[in-house]
Design a protein around this motif. Structure first.
Motif, PDB file in Angstrom:
ATOM      1  N   UNK A  19      -4.017   1.754   0.803  1.00  0.00           N
ATOM      2  CA  UNK A  19      -3.927   2.691   1.919  1.00  0.00           C
ATOM      3  C   UNK A  19      -4.743   2.192   3.108  1.00  0.00           C
ATOM      4  N   UNK A  20      -4.448   2.752   4.274  1.00  0.00           N
ATOM      5  CA  UNK A  20      -5.204   2.395   5.479  1.00  0.00           C
ATOM      6  C   UNK A  20      -6.690   2.650   5.271  1.00  0.00           C
ATOM      7  N   UNK A  21      -7.008   3.733   4.591  1.00  0.00           N
ATOM      8  CA  UNK A  21      -8.407   4.080   4.347  1.00  0.00           C
ATOM      9  C   UNK A  21      -9.099   3.022   3.490  1.00  0.00           C
ATOM     10  N   UNK A  22      -8.408   2.591   2.419  1.00  0.00           N
ATOM     11  CA  UNK A  22      -8.985   1.572   1.537  1.00  0.00           C
ATOM     12  C   UNK A  22      -9.113   0.231   2.253  1.00  0.00           C
ATOM     13  N   UNK A  23      -8.104  -0.109   3.060  1.00  0.00           N
ATOM     14  CA  UNK A  23      -8.171  -1.376   3.789  1.00  0.00           C
ATOM     15  C   UNK A  23      -9.279  -1.356   4.839  1.00  0.00           C
ATOM     16  N   UNK A  24      -9.465  -0.201   5.483  1.00  0.00           N
ATOM     17  CA  UNK A  24     -10.529  -0.114   6.493  1.00  0.00           C
ATOM     18  C   UNK A  24     -11.901  -0.279   5.847  1.00  0.00           C
ATOM     19  N   UNK A  25     -12.057   0.226   4.615  1.00  0.00           N
ATOM     20  CA  UNK A  25     -13.327   0.050   3.896  1.00  0.00           C
ATOM     21  C   UNK A  25     -13.484  -1.392   3.425  1.00  0.00           C
ATOM     22  N   UNK A  26     -12.393  -1.976   2.955  1.00  0.00           N
ATOM     23  CA  UNK A  26     -12.445  -3.360   2.466  1.00  0.00           C
ATOM     24  C   UNK A  26     -12.873  -4.318   3.573  1.00  0.00           C
ATOM     25  N   UNK A  27     -12.306  -4.144   4.781  1.00  0.00           N
ATOM     26  CA  UNK A  27     -12.576  -5.069   5.881  1.00  0.00           C
ATOM     27  C   UNK A  27     -13.670  -4.547   6.827  1.00  0.00           C
ATOM     28  N   UNK A  28     -14.172  -3.340   6.532  1.00  0.00           N
ATOM     29  CA  UNK A  28     -15.241  -2.751   7.338  1.00  0.00           C
ATOM     30  C   UNK A  28     -14.845  -2.647   8.810  1.00  0.00           C
ATOM     31  N   UNK A  29     -13.654  -2.090   9.035  1.00  0.00           N
ATOM     32  CA  UNK A  29     -13.158  -1.886  10.398  1.00  0.00           C
ATOM     33  C   UNK A  29     -12.569  -0.478  10.496  1.00  0.00           C
ATOM     34  N   UNK A  30     -12.197  -0.081  11.687  1.00  0.00           N
ATOM     35  CA  UNK A  30     -11.590   1.235  11.888  1.00  0.00           C
ATOM     36  C   UNK A  30     -10.153   1.245  11.379  1.00  0.00           C
ATOM     37  N   UNK A  31      -9.628   2.447  11.140  1.00  0.00           N
ATOM     38  CA  UNK A  31      -8.240   2.575  10.713  1.00  0.00           C
ATOM     39  C   UNK A  31      -7.287   2.118  11.819  1.00  0.00           C
ATOM     40  N   UNK A  32      -7.694   2.260  13.064  1.00  0.00           N
ATOM     41  CA  UNK A  32      -6.864   1.792  14.172  1.00  0.00           C
ATOM     42  C   UNK A  32      -6.675   0.281  14.114  1.00  0.00           C
ATOM     43  N   UNK A  33      -7.742  -0.438  13.771  1.00  0.00           N
ATOM     44  CA  UNK A  33      -7.644  -1.889  13.618  1.00  0.00           C
ATOM     45  C   UNK A  33      -6.702  -2.243  12.479  1.00  0.00           C
ATOM     46  N   UNK A  34      -6.785  -1.508  11.376  1.00  0.00           N
ATOM     47  CA  UNK A  34      -5.884  -1.733  10.245  1.00  0.00           C
ATOM     48  C   UNK A  34      -4.441  -1.460  10.659  1.00  0.00           C
ATOM     49  N   UNK A  35      -4.209  -0.398  11.434  1.00  0.00           N
ATOM     50  CA  UNK A  35      -2.847  -0.074  11.876  1.00  0.00           C
ATOM     51  C   UNK A  35      -2.259  -1.222  12.706  1.00  0.00           C
ATOM     52  N   UNK A  36      -3.092  -1.834  13.559  1.00  0.00           N
ATOM     53  CA  UNK A  36      -2.621  -2.959  14.367  1.00  0.00           C
ATOM     54  C   UNK A  36      -2.219  -4.133  13.469  1.00  0.00           C
ATOM     55  N   UNK A  37      -3.023  -4.400  12.431  1.00  0.00           N
ATOM     56  CA  UNK A  37      -2.700  -5.481  11.499  1.00  0.00           C
ATOM     57  C   UNK A  37      -1.409  -5.166  10.740  1.00  0.00           C
ATOM     58  N   UNK A  38      -1.259  -3.921  10.318  1.00  0.00           N
ATOM     59  CA  UNK A  38      -0.053  -3.514   9.590  1.00  0.00           C
ATOM     60  C   UNK A  38       1.182  -3.592  10.491  1.00  0.00           C
ATOM     61  N   UNK A  39       1.022  -3.284  11.766  1.00  0.00           N
ATOM     62  CA  UNK A  39       2.148  -3.387  12.688  1.00  0.00           C
ATOM     63  C   UNK A  39       2.602  -4.837  12.845  1.00  0.00           C
ATOM     64  N   UNK A  40       1.654  -5.774  12.817  1.00  0.00           N
ATOM     65  CA  UNK A  40       2.021  -7.193  12.849  1.00  0.00           C
ATOM     66  C   UNK A  40       2.787  -7.578  11.597  1.00  0.00           C
ATOM     67  N   UNK A  41       2.336  -7.081  10.445  1.00  0.00           N
ATOM     68  CA  UNK A  41       3.043  -7.345   9.188  1.00  0.00           C
ATOM     69  C   UNK A  41       4.439  -6.738   9.213  1.00  0.00           C
ATOM     70  N   UNK A  42       4.551  -5.551   9.801  1.00  0.00           N
ATOM     71  CA  UNK A  42       5.835  -4.877   9.922  1.00  0.00           C
ATOM     72  C   UNK A  42       6.787  -5.694  10.782  1.00  0.00           C
ATOM     73  N   UNK A  43       6.315  -6.121  11.958  1.00  0.00           N
ATOM     74  CA  UNK A  43       7.152  -6.877  12.882  1.00  0.00           C
ATOM     75  C   UNK A  43       7.534  -8.245  12.334  1.00  0.00           C
ATOM     76  N   UNK A  44       6.697  -8.787  11.452  1.00  0.00           N
ATOM     77  CA  UNK A  44       6.958 -10.109  10.876  1.00  0.00           C
ATOM     78  C   UNK A  44       7.834 -10.046   9.631  1.00  0.00           C
ATOM     79  N   UNK A  45       8.179  -8.836   9.201  1.00  0.00           N
ATOM     80  CA  UNK A  45       9.081  -8.697   8.062  1.00  0.00           C
ATOM     81  C   UNK A  45       8.432  -8.743   6.698  1.00  0.00           C
ATOM     82  N   UNK A  46       7.105  -8.538   6.654  1.00  0.00           N
ATOM     83  CA  UNK A  46       6.411  -8.580   5.369  1.00  0.00           C
ATOM     84  C   UNK A  46       6.356  -7.214   4.683  1.00  0.00           C
ATOM     85  N   UNK A  47       6.411  -6.140   5.462  1.00  0.00           N
ATOM     86  CA  UNK A  47       6.293  -4.809   4.872  1.00  0.00           C
ATOM     87  C   UNK A  47       7.288  -3.854   5.530  1.00  0.00           C
TER      88      UNK A  47
END
Length: 246
Positions: free
Chosen positions: A28-56
């Protein structure tokens, strides 16, 4: 490189090496934000890149589902080295370093790139053998003004690994062309064509993060061996009623 781009690359690597398998949910975004010690907004940006690249694929109420990436043999978009594809797809491959020497950039390429005819480059030719047959011929020209030295061992292993991890440069984007052309005598001499009269050719002009052109590459492929694919995602049409010109 921004933090969300680093996280994107880290999760991309985990998907490519199947730490996260097709059909599974990413944490989840919450778990990823804790894993990487960043905000959920930062995680959302990373997930959007994965989305646009066809990974998720994001599914409401479930999260981010990992897509099957085995179809991405040679993606049209993105900048991925052959070494990275070889490792990600477990290709039984061998690289032959045919040439690595400093010379003047061929005139027709210099004209195409709009650089002077006395531009010096590392001219690198490598053959890629898959299951014992030479099915790819890679021809790279790297500007010596950007890449001063290029040892044979690095040229054979991975140009991008050397450029990024040894020289500390950031490779950013490329302009690509895909065409089918008649096989040349060089193709017939250096590739296992089984009588094929044509090859698939990809040509790329590759730039660093600061827009500096550093590489021109021509990759010649046997027709029957590789499929070139792209991940396409439909975007909603623009609402012309909500736009205005000022």
């Amino acid at each position: 490189m921004s933090r969300f781009q680093q996280i994107f690359l880290d999760i991309e690597s985990d998907i490519l090496n199947q730490t996260y398998k097709a059909g599974e949910l990413l944490p989840s975004e919450n778990k990823l934000s804790k894993k990487y010690n960043v905000s959920r907004e930062t995680i959302r940006k990373a997930l959007n890149l994965l989305l646009d690249s066809g990974y998720i694929q994001k599914k409401q109420g479930k999260g981010s589902i990992v897509l099957d990436i085995k179809r991405f043999e040679f993606p049209i978009s993105g900048l991925t080295s052959y070494k990275e594809l070889e490792e990600a797809q477990n290709i039984n491959s061998e690289t032959l370093l045919i040439k690595n020497q400093v010379e003047l950039l061929p005139e027709h390429i210099a004209s195409l790139l709009k650089v002077t005819s006395n531009t010096k480059v590392h001219a690198v030719i490598r053959g890629r053998k898959v299951d014992g047959e030479a099915v790819i011929l890679d021809k790279d020209y790297l500007l010596t003004s950007v890449i001063p030295e290029l040892p044979d061992a690095e040229a054979k292993k991975s140009l991008y690994n050397y450029i990024e991890n040894k020289l500390g440069l950031t490779i950013s984007y490329a302009r690509k062309e895909f065409v089918v052309e008649p096989a040349t005598q060089e193709d017939r001499d250096l590739m296992t064509l089984h009588g094929d009269t044509h090859v698939v050719v990809t040509r790329s002009e590759v730039h660093l993060e600061d827009t500096t052109l550093f590489q021109y590459t021509e990759s010649r492929h046997r027709l029957d061996k590789f499929r070139f694919t792209e991940f396409a995602r439909r975007r909603p049409p623009m609402d012309t009623n909500s736009t205005s010109l000022i």
